[in-house]
Design a protein around this motif. Sequence first.
Motif, PDB file in Angstrom:
ATOM      1  N   LEU A  45       0.838  -1.201   0.000  1.00  0.00           N
ATOM      2  CA  LEU A  45       0.000   0.000   0.000  1.00  0.00           C
ATOM      3  C   LEU A  45       0.878   1.258   0.000  1.00  0.00           C
ATOM      4  CD1 LEU A  45      -2.664   1.566   0.188  1.00  0.00           C
ATOM      5  CD2 LEU A  45      -2.630   1.202   2.680  1.00  0.00           C
ATOM      6  N   ALA A  46       1.917   1.253   0.801  1.00  0.00           N
ATOM      7  CA  ALA A  46       2.808   2.419   0.857  1.00  0.00           C
ATOM      8  C   ALA A  46       3.444   2.662  -0.515  1.00  0.00           C
ATOM      9  CB  ALA A  46       3.877   2.213   1.926  1.00  0.00           C
ATOM     10  N   GLN A  47       3.848   1.583  -1.181  1.00  0.00           N
ATOM     11  CA  GLN A  47       4.448   1.720  -2.512  1.00  0.00           C
ATOM     12  C   GLN A  47       3.453   2.301  -3.513  1.00  0.00           C
ATOM     13  OE1 GLN A  47       5.733  -2.372  -2.728  1.00  0.00           O
ATOM     14  NE2 GLN A  47       7.882  -1.839  -2.338  1.00  0.00           N
ATOM     15  N   GLN A  48       2.226   1.826  -3.417  1.00  0.00           N
ATOM     16  CA  GLN A  48       1.187   2.341  -4.304  1.00  0.00           C
ATOM     17  C   GLN A  48       0.934   3.830  -4.043  1.00  0.00           C
ATOM     18  OE1 GLN A  48      -0.294   1.291  -6.858  1.00  0.00           O
ATOM     19  NE2 GLN A  48      -2.414   2.026  -6.994  1.00  0.00           N
ATOM     20  N   MET A  49       0.896   4.193  -2.777  1.00  0.00           N
ATOM     21  CA  MET A  49       0.679   5.608  -2.438  1.00  0.00           C
ATOM     22  C   MET A  49       1.834   6.450  -2.966  1.00  0.00           C
ATOM     23  SD  MET A  49      -0.828   5.298   1.449  1.00  0.00           S
ATOM     24  CE  MET A  49      -1.284   7.021   1.648  1.00  0.00           C
ATOM     25  N   ASN A  50       3.043   5.938  -2.839  1.00  0.00           N
ATOM     26  CA  ASN A  50       4.207   6.673  -3.327  1.00  0.00           C
ATOM     27  C   ASN A  50       4.141   6.858  -4.845  1.00  0.00           C
ATOM     28  OD1 ASN A  50       7.037   7.715  -2.683  1.00  0.00           O
ATOM     29  ND2 ASN A  50       7.440   6.254  -4.339  1.00  0.00           N
ATOM     30  N   ARG A  51       3.752   5.777  -5.537  1.00  0.00           N
ATOM     31  CA  ARG A  51       3.671   5.795  -7.003  1.00  0.00           C
ATOM     32  C   ARG A  51       2.654   6.843  -7.470  1.00  0.00           C
ATOM     33  NH1 ARG A  51       4.273   0.306  -7.422  1.00  0.00           N
ATOM     34  NH2 ARG A  51       2.077   0.006  -6.968  1.00  0.00           N
ATOM     35  N   ILE A  52       1.485   6.819  -6.858  1.00  0.00           N
ATOM     36  CA  ILE A  52       0.445   7.766  -7.255  1.00  0.00           C
ATOM     37  C   ILE A  52       0.855   9.190  -6.875  1.00  0.00           C
ATOM     38  CG2 ILE A  52      -2.004   8.374  -7.026  1.00  0.00           C
ATOM     39  CD1 ILE A  52      -2.168   5.679  -8.014  1.00  0.00           C
ATOM     40  N   ALA A  53       1.504   9.317  -5.733  1.00  0.00           N
ATOM     41  CA  ALA A  53       1.937  10.648  -5.287  1.00  0.00           C
ATOM     42  C   ALA A  53       2.950  11.255  -6.257  1.00  0.00           C
ATOM     43  CB  ALA A  53       2.517  10.570  -3.883  1.00  0.00           C
ATOM     44  N   VAL A  54       3.794  10.422  -6.852  1.00  0.00           N
ATOM     45  CA  VAL A  54       4.729  10.906  -7.871  1.00  0.00           C
ATOM     46  C   VAL A  54       3.929  11.469  -9.048  1.00  0.00           C
ATOM     47  CG1 VAL A  54       6.456  10.206  -9.592  1.00  0.00           C
ATOM     48  CG2 VAL A  54       6.618   9.353  -7.232  1.00  0.00           C
ATOM     49  N   GLU A  55       2.936  10.691  -9.498  1.00  0.00           N
ATOM     50  CA  GLU A  55       2.125  11.126 -10.646  1.00  0.00           C
ATOM     51  C   GLU A  55       1.350  12.404 -10.350  1.00  0.00           C
ATOM     52  OE1 GLU A  55       1.261   6.511 -11.951  1.00  0.00           O
ATOM     53  OE2 GLU A  55      -0.435   7.912 -11.833  1.00  0.00           O
ATOM     54  N   GLU A  56       0.858  12.499  -9.128  1.00  0.00           N
ATOM     55  CA  GLU A  56      -0.011  13.622  -8.773  1.00  0.00           C
ATOM     56  C   GLU A  56       0.761  14.798  -8.184  1.00  0.00           C
ATOM     57  OE1 GLU A  56      -3.414  13.551  -9.231  1.00  0.00           O
ATOM     58  OE2 GLU A  56      -3.404  11.526 -10.057  1.00  0.00           O
ATOM     59  N   GLY A  57       2.022  14.611  -7.950  1.00  0.00           N
ATOM     60  CA  GLY A  57       2.828  15.683  -7.367  1.00  0.00           C
ATOM     61  C   GLY A  57       2.452  16.006  -5.925  1.00  0.00           C
ATOM     62  N   SER A  58       2.046  14.994  -5.171  1.00  0.00           N
ATOM     63  CA  SER A  58       1.684  15.251  -3.767  1.00  0.00           C
ATOM     64  C   SER A  58       2.690  14.576  -2.823  1.00  0.00           C
ATOM     65  CB  SER A  58       0.264  14.760  -3.493  1.00  0.00           C
ATOM     66  OG  SER A  58       0.165  13.371  -3.702  1.00  0.00           O
ATOM     67  N   ARG A  59       2.595  14.935  -1.561  1.00  0.00           N
ATOM     68  CA  ARG A  59       3.518  14.413  -0.556  1.00  0.00           C
ATOM     69  C   ARG A  59       2.741  13.910   0.651  1.00  0.00           C
ATOM     70  NH1 ARG A  59       8.587  14.929  -1.324  1.00  0.00           N
ATOM     71  NH2 ARG A  59       9.294  16.170  -3.095  1.00  0.00           N
ATOM     72  N   PRO A  60       2.193  12.708   0.552  1.00  0.00           N
ATOM     73  CA  PRO A  60       1.342  12.208   1.631  1.00  0.00           C
ATOM     74  C   PRO A  60       2.109  12.032   2.947  1.00  0.00           C
ATOM     75  CG  PRO A  60       1.148  10.839  -0.341  1.00  0.00           C
ATOM     76  CD  PRO A  60       2.280  11.767  -0.575  1.00  0.00           C
ATOM     77  N   ARG A  61       1.420  12.399   4.024  1.00  0.00           N
ATOM     78  CA  ARG A  61       1.931  12.131   5.371  1.00  0.00           C
ATOM     79  C   ARG A  61       1.226  10.885   5.891  1.00  0.00           C
ATOM     80  NH1 ARG A  61      -0.294  16.966   8.191  1.00  0.00           N
ATOM     81  NH2 ARG A  61       0.570  15.913   9.992  1.00  0.00           N
ATOM     82  N   ILE A  62       1.994   9.988   6.467  1.00  0.00           N
ATOM     83  CA  ILE A  62       1.382   8.713   6.869  1.00  0.00           C
ATOM     84  C   ILE A  62       1.811   8.272   8.269  1.00  0.00           C
ATOM     85  CG2 ILE A  62       1.329   7.942   4.440  1.00  0.00           C
ATOM     86  CD1 ILE A  62       3.565   5.893   5.251  1.00  0.00           C
ATOM     87  N   LEU A  63       0.974   7.419   8.846  1.00  0.00           N
ATOM     88  CA  LEU A  63       1.329   6.644  10.032  1.00  0.00           C
ATOM     89  C   LEU A  63       1.302   5.178   9.610  1.00  0.00           C
ATOM     90  CD1 LEU A  63      -1.008   8.344  12.688  1.00  0.00           C
ATOM     91  CD2 LEU A  63       1.292   9.044  11.953  1.00  0.00           C
TER      92      LEU A  63
END
Length: 241
Positions: free
Chosen positions: A104-122
């Motif tokens: 899940l973290a990898q998927q979030m990172n991948r999408i965040a690259v595409e979307e130009g966002s920087r998700p904060r996570i626990l």
Amino acid sequence: MTEIAANLERVRAQTAEAAKKSGRSSDEIELVAISKTHEAEKVRAAFDAGQQLFGESRVQEARAKIPLLPSAARWHFVGRLQKNKVRHALPLFELFHSVDSLELAQQMNRIAVEEGSRPRILLEVNVAGEGSKIGFAPDVLSAEMEALLDLPRLTIEGLMTIPPLAPEAEASRRYFIALRELREQLAAEFQMQLPQLSMGMSDDFVVAIEEGATLVRVGTAIFGKRTPLRLRNPAGDFDAT
Ligand SMILES: *Cc1c(COP(=O)(O)O)cnc(C)c1O
């Protein structure tokens, strides 16, 4: 005063008292009002009573509800995030409490690259090690931390846990202690800061604060009982009712 305003006042007073009792400042503890299943109108009552931070556990529900609330409201995601919902979820939430696998973290990172966002996570940890299979087992988290830290878009701010359901709050204490100790261990081993501990719900947030919680996720004690999610949500989001 509305019932929700009175509930909020009581939860805040209990938070302040628990903080004081354990020698902490209430400023260190943020209340996440878990508004899942509750109508926008009730969330608005809490907002009007001064609560700005809310938590939701389903992406579709949040997408419908968030636009109905003032833009000053802030939103955290606390449910199970399906990989195909990540793209919709990223712009809605300022913190994801429940990242429960490397995939899940990898998927979030991948999408965040595409979307130009920087998700904060626990990172959600299964400290009880039995019953629920949700969350990283502590040894798995330790083994996968390097890989998690290699995901450049994600900021890992701390740990989250949901202890097994129990009849009394004291039963949760050892799990809260275990999460705090795991935080110390990981922080030392990986030279990282993990300032946030998301732990404690309506029935046990006082104990969680005594053991170091910085985010408490309180739903029922603020909004009242929920219609059990299982009746209408076969996907099986966590629900304590
Ligand atoms: C629903 C939920 C809560 C709130 O539970 P209450 O017992 O109603 O306070 C907290 N955390 C998570 C992850 C939840 O899904």
